[in-house]
Design an enzyme around this catalytic site. Structure first.
Site, short mmCIF file in Angstrom:
data_model
loop_
_atom_site.label_atom_id
_atom_site.label_comp_id
_atom_site.label_asym_id
_atom_site.label_seq_id
_atom_site.Cartn_x
_atom_site.Cartn_y
_atom_site.Cartn_z
N THR A 14 7.43 29.30 24.44
CA THR A 14 9.00 29.54 24.42
C THR A 14 9.18 30.86 23.49
O THR A 14 8.35 31.12 22.47
CB THR A 14 9.90 28.45 23.76
OG1 THR A 14 9.52 27.44 24.61
CG2 THR A 14 11.18 28.86 23.92
N PRO A 69 12.43 34.08 22.31
CA PRO A 69 13.93 34.00 22.11
C PRO A 69 14.87 34.14 23.58
O PRO A 69 15.77 33.66 23.98
CB PRO A 69 13.98 35.11 21.28
CG PRO A 69 12.90 35.43 20.48
CD PRO A 69 11.88 34.65 21.38
N GLY A 94 12.75 30.75 27.91
CA GLY A 94 12.87 29.36 27.59
C GLY A 94 12.28 28.69 28.97
O GLY A 94 11.17 28.74 29.24
N ARG A 117 4.17 16.07 30.76
CA ARG A 117 5.68 15.48 31.01
C ARG A 117 5.67 13.94 30.87
O ARG A 117 6.71 13.52 30.48
CB ARG A 117 6.34 15.84 32.43
CG ARG A 117 6.41 17.50 32.25
CD ARG A 117 7.04 18.24 33.33
NE ARG A 117 7.57 19.48 32.93
CZ ARG A 117 7.72 20.34 33.89
NH1 ARG A 117 7.63 20.00 35.30
NH2 ARG A 117 8.10 21.82 33.31
N GLN A 145 27.20 2.43 20.11
CA GLN A 145 28.53 1.69 20.64
C GLN A 145 28.14 0.18 20.23
O GLN A 145 29.11 -0.57 19.96
CB GLN A 145 28.62 1.74 22.17
CG GLN A 145 30.09 1.36 22.64
CD GLN A 145 31.16 2.18 22.09
OE1 GLN A 145 31.02 3.25 21.43
NE2 GLN A 145 32.25 1.68 22.44
N GLY A 166 28.97 -0.76 16.97
CA GLY A 166 30.46 -0.58 16.47
C GLY A 166 30.34 0.53 15.46
O GLY A 166 29.52 1.59 15.44
N GLY A 167 31.12 0.32 14.60
CA GLY A 167 31.30 1.24 13.10
C GLY A 167 30.01 1.27 12.45
O GLY A 167 29.65 2.57 12.09
N GLU A 194 9.94 20.39 26.97
CA GLU A 194 8.80 20.36 28.15
C GLU A 194 9.74 20.36 29.30
O GLU A 194 9.18 19.71 30.35
CB GLU A 194 7.99 19.06 28.03
CG GLU A 194 6.84 19.09 27.00
CD GLU A 194 6.03 20.12 27.61
OE1 GLU A 194 5.90 21.29 27.23
OE2 GLU A 194 5.09 19.84 28.75
N THR A 225 13.88 21.25 30.52
CA THR A 225 15.26 20.29 30.44
C THR A 225 15.12 19.58 31.72
O THR A 225 14.72 19.76 32.77
CB THR A 225 16.25 21.33 30.52
OG1 THR A 225 16.40 22.17 31.69
CG2 THR A 225 16.08 22.36 29.43
C1 LIG Z 1 13.04 20.92 18.70
C2 LIG Z 1 12.53 21.81 19.83
C3 LIG Z 1 10.90 21.73 19.83
C4 LIG Z 1 10.34 22.66 20.66
N1 LIG Z 1 8.93 22.75 20.77
C5 LIG Z 1 8.49 23.62 21.60
C6 LIG Z 1 7.17 23.96 21.32
O1 LIG Z 1 6.28 23.35 20.63
N2 LIG Z 1 6.39 25.02 22.13
C7 LIG Z 1 7.25 25.76 23.14
O2 LIG Z 1 6.93 26.58 23.56
N3 LIG Z 1 8.55 25.47 22.96
C8 LIG Z 1 9.26 24.37 22.44
N4 LIG Z 1 10.60 24.26 22.32
C9 LIG Z 1 11.24 25.13 23.48
C10 LIG Z 1 11.69 24.00 24.37
O3 LIG Z 1 10.83 24.08 25.59
C11 LIG Z 1 13.10 25.09 25.30
O4 LIG Z 1 13.85 24.96 24.33
C12 LIG Z 1 13.41 24.60 26.61
O5 LIG Z 1 12.31 24.87 27.64
C13 LIG Z 1 14.71 25.26 27.02
O6 LIG Z 1 14.61 26.70 26.84
P1 LIG Z 1 15.62 27.30 26.18
O7 LIG Z 1 15.98 26.65 24.96
O8 LIG Z 1 15.73 29.01 26.25
O9 LIG Z 1 16.91 27.01 27.14
P2 LIG Z 1 17.43 27.90 28.36
O10 LIG Z 1 16.29 27.99 29.22
O11 LIG Z 1 18.18 29.01 28.01
O12 LIG Z 1 18.60 26.73 29.00
C14 LIG Z 1 19.82 26.76 28.75
C15 LIG Z 1 20.58 25.68 29.63
O13 LIG Z 1 20.47 26.10 30.77
C16 LIG Z 1 19.77 25.44 31.86
N5 LIG Z 1 19.19 26.43 32.63
C17 LIG Z 1 18.01 27.16 32.32
N6 LIG Z 1 17.72 27.81 33.62
C18 LIG Z 1 18.64 27.41 34.69
C19 LIG Z 1 18.63 27.55 35.90
N7 LIG Z 1 17.85 28.35 36.68
N8 LIG Z 1 19.78 27.00 36.73
C20 LIG Z 1 20.56 26.30 35.94
N9 LIG Z 1 20.36 25.65 34.82
C21 LIG Z 1 19.60 26.24 34.13
C22 LIG Z 1 19.18 24.34 31.12
O14 LIG Z 1 18.66 23.35 31.79
C23 LIG Z 1 19.74 24.31 29.78
O15 LIG Z 1 20.66 23.34 29.82
C24 LIG Z 1 11.26 23.38 21.77
C25 LIG Z 1 12.59 23.35 21.55
C26 LIG Z 1 13.09 22.52 20.46
C27 LIG Z 1 14.71 22.70 20.41
#
Ligand SMILES: Cc1cc2nc3c(=O)[nH]c(=O)nc-3n(C[C@H](O)[C@H](O)[C@H](O)COP(=O)(O)OP(=O)(O)OC[C@H]3O[C@@H](n4cnc5c(N)ncnc54)[C@H](O)[C@@H]3O)c2cc1C
Length: 563
Positions: free
Chosen positions: A127, A129, A132, A245, A341, A344-345, A368, A370
Site C-alpha cells: 500500500t 499513500p 490502496g 484472504r 450490546q 450493556g453498559g 487485505e 476491503t
Molecule cells: C492497521 C492497518 C494495517 C495494514 N497493513 C498493511 C500491510 O501490512 N501491508 C500493506 O501493503 N497494506 C496494509 N494496510 C493497507 C490496507 O490494505 C489498505 O488500507 C486497504 O487496502 C484499503 O486501501 P486504502 O486505505 O487506500 O483505502 P481506499 O482504497 O482509498 O478505500 C477507501 C474506501 O473506498 C472504497 N473503495 C475503494 N475503491 C473503490 C472502488 N473502486 N469502488 C467502490 N469503492 C471503493 C473502499 O472499500 C473503502 O471503503 C493496512 C491498513 C491498516 C489500516
C-alpha cells in the site's frame, strides 16, 4: 505435512502462551499505551520458544509445511487471543508470500530459512499513500543500476503507507515499478536510505505496529528482485490472495467468536427481570444466535476453501478466498458489535474486553482488500460464470443442493436451493436490464452471491457432519444436529435476503414495467421462500439451547419438531 496431533499440540501451546503472556490486564494496558509488545511477538516467532511461524514455512525451508487448513486453525486461534499481535505474526507471512510463490529456490532457502530458523520478522509493503485498493496506481520505482549492459542492482524510491510491522521488521517485501513492470524486492531494515515513521495511532489493533515507510534511492543487489524477473509483482500478489484472504477470514472468525465467548457466559450470570439474560429469547435470538449462525456459515466456506487449496488441484481460488473473507469478517464485526450490546453498559467499558475486540476486528474488513473490493471481486467473477453458462450456473448449483436435500432432508439444502434459484433469476434480470452498469448493483450482487453460496456450503458441511465425514482437523464446536439447525437458519436468511434485496435492486434500478415486476416476483419463488421460514424460531431455540448447554432439556421437543 502436519498431522492432526501436531496441529492440536500447536493450538494447545498457543492457547497456553496467550493465557500466560497476554492475560486481559496486560492487553488492556498495551492497548491503552498503544504499544506493540515486541518481546512477545519475537517469542511467538522464536523457534526455541513458541515458534508458531514454523507452521507456515515449507518443510524444505526448515518449517513444518502447514497447509491452508492448518493455517486457518492457527489464525483463528491467534485472533481469539489478540488480533493486534496476530496481525504482527500475519505480516511476516504476507511479507514472505511473494517469496513463497515467486522466488528462486536460492531466495526461498535464504529468506524462508531465516524466518524458520532465526524467527526474523517480515513486513508486506504494497500500500502507498495514493495506491490502496487500486495497487495499479503504485508510484514507488525501482530504477536499474547498470554496468554496461549488465544489471548490477536497483535503486528503490517511494513511500509506503499503513505497513504492519513497519517499524519493527527485520526485512520488507516492497512492491515497486521496475522498467519491466511491478516487482517485489526484499529490503533489509538497515539499508541506507530506508526509514520508517513513528507508529500510527489507530482505532484498534493497537498492539500491532503500523508505520509508513520511506525509501530514498535504496540500493539492492539483483538477487533481491523476487523471482529474478521484473514485472511479476502483481501476478505474485494475485497468486496468494485465495490463501492470504483465508487467513484474514480466520481472523474475523476468531475475533467474532472471542467476543461471543465473553458475551455468553456473562449472560448466564446477569440477572434482569427475575432471570438470567441467557434465558430471554429476545436477547439470545437477536444478539447471540444470528451471529453464531453467520460465523459458522463463514467457517463452512473457509473449511471447504482450505480443503480445496490443500488438494492443489484448483489454482488459487481467489473468489472463494474473497467470499470467505467477506462473510467471516463481516460476521466477526457484527458479532463483536452485538457483544458490546449484550454486556450493556459493562460492554461499553475497556475492562470487559468486548469493546477492544470490536475495535480490533474492524480492521479485518479493511486490510487485505476491503469488503467493497471483495464484493466487486466476487460479483465480477460470478457474473462471468452466469454469462458463460447462459444463466444456468446458479440453477445448476441449486439442483445439486436439491439432490443433497433428497439424501439429507434436515440440513436446509432445500432452502439453500431456493436462495440459489432466486439468485440465478436476479442475475438474469440484471443481465436483461444491463443493471451492472450501476456499480451499486454490481457490488450488492456480490453480497447476495456470497450469502447464497455460503448457504449451500453450510448445508454441505452439515450433511458431511451427519455422515461423520468432516475434515479430521475441522472445528468440532457443534455436533451434527446443531449444525443442521444452524444451516436451516442461515439458509432461510440467505433465501430471504437474495429474493428481497434482489427485488429491491431490480425495481430500484428503474426501467421495468408493472408486468415485468410481476413476472420477476413470480420467478423468485417468493411463496416457497416465505413458507421455508416455518420452524425458524424452534431452530433458534435449539441453537440457543446448545450454546447454553441446555440441549438435553429440549432434545425431545426438537426431535418431535423434525418429525
Ligand atoms: C492497521 C492497518 C494495517 C495494514 N497493513 C498493511 C500491510 O501490512 N501491508 C500493506 O501493503 N497494506 C496494509 N494496510 C493497507 C490496507 O490494505 C489498505 O488500507 C486497504 O487496502 C484499503 O486501501 P486504502 O486505505 O487506500 O483505502 P481506499 O482504497 O482509498 O478505500 C477507501 C474506501 O473506498 C472504497 N473503495 C475503494 N475503491 C473503490 C472502488 N473502486 N469502488 C467502490 N469503492 C471503493 C473502499 O472499500 C473503502 O471503503 C493496512 C491498513 C491498516 C489500516
Amino acid at each position: 505435512m502436519i498431522t492432526k496431533k501436531t496441529l492440536n499440540l500447536s493450538l494447545k501451546s498457543l492457547k497456553e502462551f496467550g493465557k500466560k503472556r497476554l492475560p486481559d490486564e496486560v492487553r488492556i494496558e498495551l492497548d491503552e499505551r498503544d504499544e506493540c509488545p515486541l518481546d512477545i511477538v519475537r517469542d511467538m516467532c522464536d523457534p526455541d520458544k513458541l515458534g508458531i511461524q514454523l507452521l507456515f514455512v515449507p518443510e524444505d525451508c526448515g518449517g513444518m509445511g502447514g497447509g491452508a487448513f492448518d493455517v486457518y486453525r492457527i489464525c483463528e486461534a491467534m485472533a481469539a487471543i489478540d488480533l493486534g499481535i496476530a496481525t504482527s505474526v500475519l505480516a511476516t507471512f504476507l511479507g514472505s508470500d511473494p517469496i513463497t510463490v515467486g522466488a528462486t529456490p536460492e531466495q526461498k532457502k535464504r529468506w524462508l530459512g531465516k524466518i524458520a530458523e532465526e524467527g526474523i520478522l517480515f513486513a508486506y509493503g504494497a500500500t502507498e499513500p495514493d495506491a490502496g485498493s487500486d495497487l495499479g496506481a503504485l508510484k514507488t520505482t525501482a530504477e536499474r543500476v547498470m554496468d554496461g549492459d549488465k544489471i548490477i542492482g536497483y535503486k528503490i524510491s517511494g513511500l509506503k503507507q499503513w505497513i504492519s510491522n513497519g517499524g519493527i521488521a527485520d526485512a520488507y517485501s516492497i512492491l515497486a515499478n521496475a522498467p519491466g513492470g511491478p516487482s517485489w524486492f526484499v529490503v533489509e531494515k538497515d539499508a541506507p536510505g530506508f526509514t520508517h515513521d513513528k507508529p500510527e495511532n489507530k482505532h484498534g489493533i493497537r498492539t500491532s505496529n503500523t508505520a509508513a515507510l520511506a525509501l530514498e534511492s535504496v540500493y539492492v543487489t539483483p538477487d533481491r528482485l523476487i523471482g529474478g524477473v521484473e514485472g511479476q509483482g502483481l501476478l505474485q500478489a494475485q497468486a496468494v490472495f485465495g490463501y492470504t484472504r483465508l487467513m484474514v477470514a480466520a481472523f474475523g472468525l476468531g475475533a467474532g467468536w472471542a467476543a461471543l465467548d465473553r458475551a455468553m457466559p456473562y449472560s448466564t450470570k446477569r440477572i434482569q427481570a427475575g432471570g438470567p439474560l441467557s434465558e430471554k429469547q429476545g436477547y439470545t435470538h437477536k444478539l447471540i444466535v444470528p451471529n453464531v449462525t453467520r460465523l459458522e456459515a463463514a467457517r463452512a466456506f473457509i473449511e471447504e476453501t482450505a480443503e480445496r487449496i490443500d488438494s492443489g488441484a484448483e489454482g488459487s481460488l481467489n473468489t472463494e478466498g474473497a467470499i470467505a473473507k467477506y462473510m467471516a469478517t463481516e460476521a466477526g464485526n457484527k458479532a463483536a458489535e452485538d457483544s458490546i450490546q449484550a454486556l450493556g453498559g459493562y460492554g461499553y467499558t475497556h475492562e470487559y474486553m468486548v469493546e477492544k475486540i470490536s475495535r480490533d476486528v474492524r480492521i479485518t474488513i479493511i486490510y487485505e482488500g476491503t469488503s467493497e473490493i471483495m464484493e466487486m471481486t466476487i460479483s465480477r467473477d460470478r457474473w462471468q460464470l452466469h454469462l458463460k453458462t447462459r444463466g444456468q450456473h446458479y440453477h445448476d448449483l441449486a439442483r445439486q443442493s436439491e439432490t443433497l436435500h433428497a439424501q439429507h432432508p434436515n440440513v436446509g439444502a432445500d432452502t439453500a436451493a431456493l436462495a440459489l434459484h432466486a439468485l440465478a433469476e436476479v442475475l438474469e434480470r440484471a443481465r436483461v436490464g444491463r443493471l451492472t452498469r450501476f456499480q451499486h448493483v454490481l457490488l450488492r450482487l456480490g453480497e447476495l452471491i456470497a450469502f447464497a453460496e455460503s448457504a449451500a456450503c453450510l448445508a454441505r458441511r452439515a450433511a458431511k457432519a451427519e455422515e461423520g465425514r468432516l475434515h479430521e482437523k475441522a472445528s468440532d464446536r457443534f455436533n451434527a444436529g446443531s449444525m443442521a439447525a444452524l444451516s436451516r437458519i442461515f439458509a432461510r436468511e440467505a433465501a430471504c435476503k437474495v429474493a428481497q434485496d434482489g427485488l429491491q435492486l431490480v425495481v430500484g434500478a428503474g426501467g421495468v414495467t408493472e408486468a415485468e415486476v410481476a413476472a420477476f416476483e413470480a420467478s423468485l419463488g417468493l411463496p416457497a421462500i416465505h413458507r421455508a421460514q416455518a420452524g425458524l424460531i424452534a431452530d433458534m431455540d435449539l441453537v440457543a439451547d446448545t450454546l447454553y448447554g441446555r440441549a438435553e432439556k429440549h432434545a425431545e421437543a426438537a426431535v418431535a419438531l423434525q418429525r
